[in-house]
Scaffold this motif. Structure first.
Motif, PDB file in Angstrom:
ATOM      1  N   SER A  25       0.847  -1.188   0.000  1.00 11.79           N
ATOM      2  CA  SER A  25       0.000   0.000   0.000  1.00 11.79           C
ATOM      3  C   SER A  25       0.880   1.233   0.000  1.00 11.79           C
ATOM      4  N   GLY A  26       0.294   2.383  -0.233  1.00 16.15           N
ATOM      5  CA  GLY A  26       1.040   3.626  -0.124  1.00 16.15           C
ATOM      6  C   GLY A  26       1.646   4.081  -1.436  1.00 16.15           C
ATOM      7  N   ARG A  27       2.084   5.345  -1.430  1.00 13.33           N
ATOM      8  CA  ARG A  27       2.602   5.954  -2.643  1.00 13.33           C
ATOM      9  C   ARG A  27       4.114   6.040  -2.663  1.00 13.33           C
ATOM     10  N   THR A  28       4.772   5.437  -1.662  1.00 13.83           N
ATOM     11  CA  THR A  28       6.226   5.559  -1.561  1.00 13.83           C
ATOM     12  C   THR A  28       6.927   4.231  -1.765  1.00 13.83           C
ATOM     13  N   PHE A  29       6.267   3.299  -2.433  1.00 19.88           N
ATOM     14  CA  PHE A  29       6.823   1.953  -2.615  1.00 19.88           C
ATOM     15  C   PHE A  29       8.216   2.005  -3.214  1.00 19.88           C
ATOM     16  N   SER A  30       8.428   2.882  -4.187  1.00 16.48           N
ATOM     17  CA  SER A  30       9.703   2.919  -4.896  1.00 16.48           C
ATOM     18  C   SER A  30      10.847   3.411  -4.021  1.00 16.48           C
ATOM     19  N   SER A  31      10.547   3.917  -2.831  1.00 17.75           N
ATOM     20  CA  SER A  31      11.609   4.380  -1.949  1.00 17.75           C
ATOM     21  C   SER A  31      12.089   3.301  -0.990  1.00 17.75           C
ATOM     22  N   TYR A  32      11.520   2.110  -1.087  1.00 22.69           N
ATOM     23  CA  TYR A  32      11.880   1.017  -0.193  1.00 22.69           C
ATOM     24  C   TYR A  32      12.688  -0.057  -0.917  1.00 22.69           C
ATOM     25  N   PHE A  33      13.716  -0.557  -0.216  1.00 21.78           N
ATOM     26  CA  PHE A  33      14.291  -1.819  -0.618  1.00 21.78           C
ATOM     27  C   PHE A  33      13.268  -2.897  -0.236  1.00 21.78           C
ATOM     28  N   MET A  34      13.179  -3.923  -1.057  1.00 26.40           N
ATOM     29  CA  MET A  34      12.244  -5.003  -0.779  1.00 26.40           C
ATOM     30  C   MET A  34      13.004  -6.315  -0.637  1.00 26.40           C
ATOM     31  N   HIS A  35      12.516  -7.133   0.264  1.00 27.43           N
ATOM     32  CA  HIS A  35      13.208  -8.372   0.603  1.00 27.43           C
ATOM     33  C   HIS A  35      12.206  -9.520   0.667  1.00 27.43           C
ATOM     34  N   TRP A  36      12.714 -10.726   0.467  1.00 29.70           N
ATOM     35  CA  TRP A  36      11.963 -11.939   0.752  1.00 29.70           C
ATOM     36  C   TRP A  36      12.736 -12.753   1.792  1.00 29.70           C
TER      37      TRP A  36
END
Length: 116
Positions: A25-36
């Protein structure tokens, strides 16, 4: 605040493939590193893969290197984990995580079961 929802888990046979999704959710997804990550009962959560903001930088655990691929679509606020050549030892609950400096968010997890 970021809310993460994983999907795509299930029961497959060894050698088959699955693709997990994690919608944010949210409009700042691209500012996060994502992990599994993944976790089995009685064990600590295990790092699987990480992808940078734009998707240009990825790293993998040795246990999945060459079989799993992490990717993201910032327009859809979604990160994926393509899992090929699955093994019984890949059976676990899979979690996605979003990080930025000083912040960390986890999803609720999705079960992946690989039968031999």
């Amino acid at each position: 605040q970021v809310q993460l929802v994983e999907s795509g888990g299930g029961l497959v046979q060894a050698g088959e493939s699955l693709r997990l999704s994690c919608a944010a959710s949210g409009r700042t997804f691209s500012s996060y590193f994502m992990h599994w990550f993944r976790q089995t009962p009685g064990k600590e959560r295990e790092f699987i893969a990480r992808i940078s903001w734009t998707g240009g930088g990825t790293i993998y655990a040795d246990s999945v290197k060459g079989r799993f691929t992490i990717s993201r679509d910032n327009a859809k606020n979604t990160v994926y984990l393509q899992m090929n050549s699955l093994k019984p030892e890949d059976t676990a609950v899979y979690y996605c995580k979003a990080t930025s400096p000083g912040r960390e968010y986890w999803g609720q997890g999705t079960q992946v079961t690989v039968s031999s």
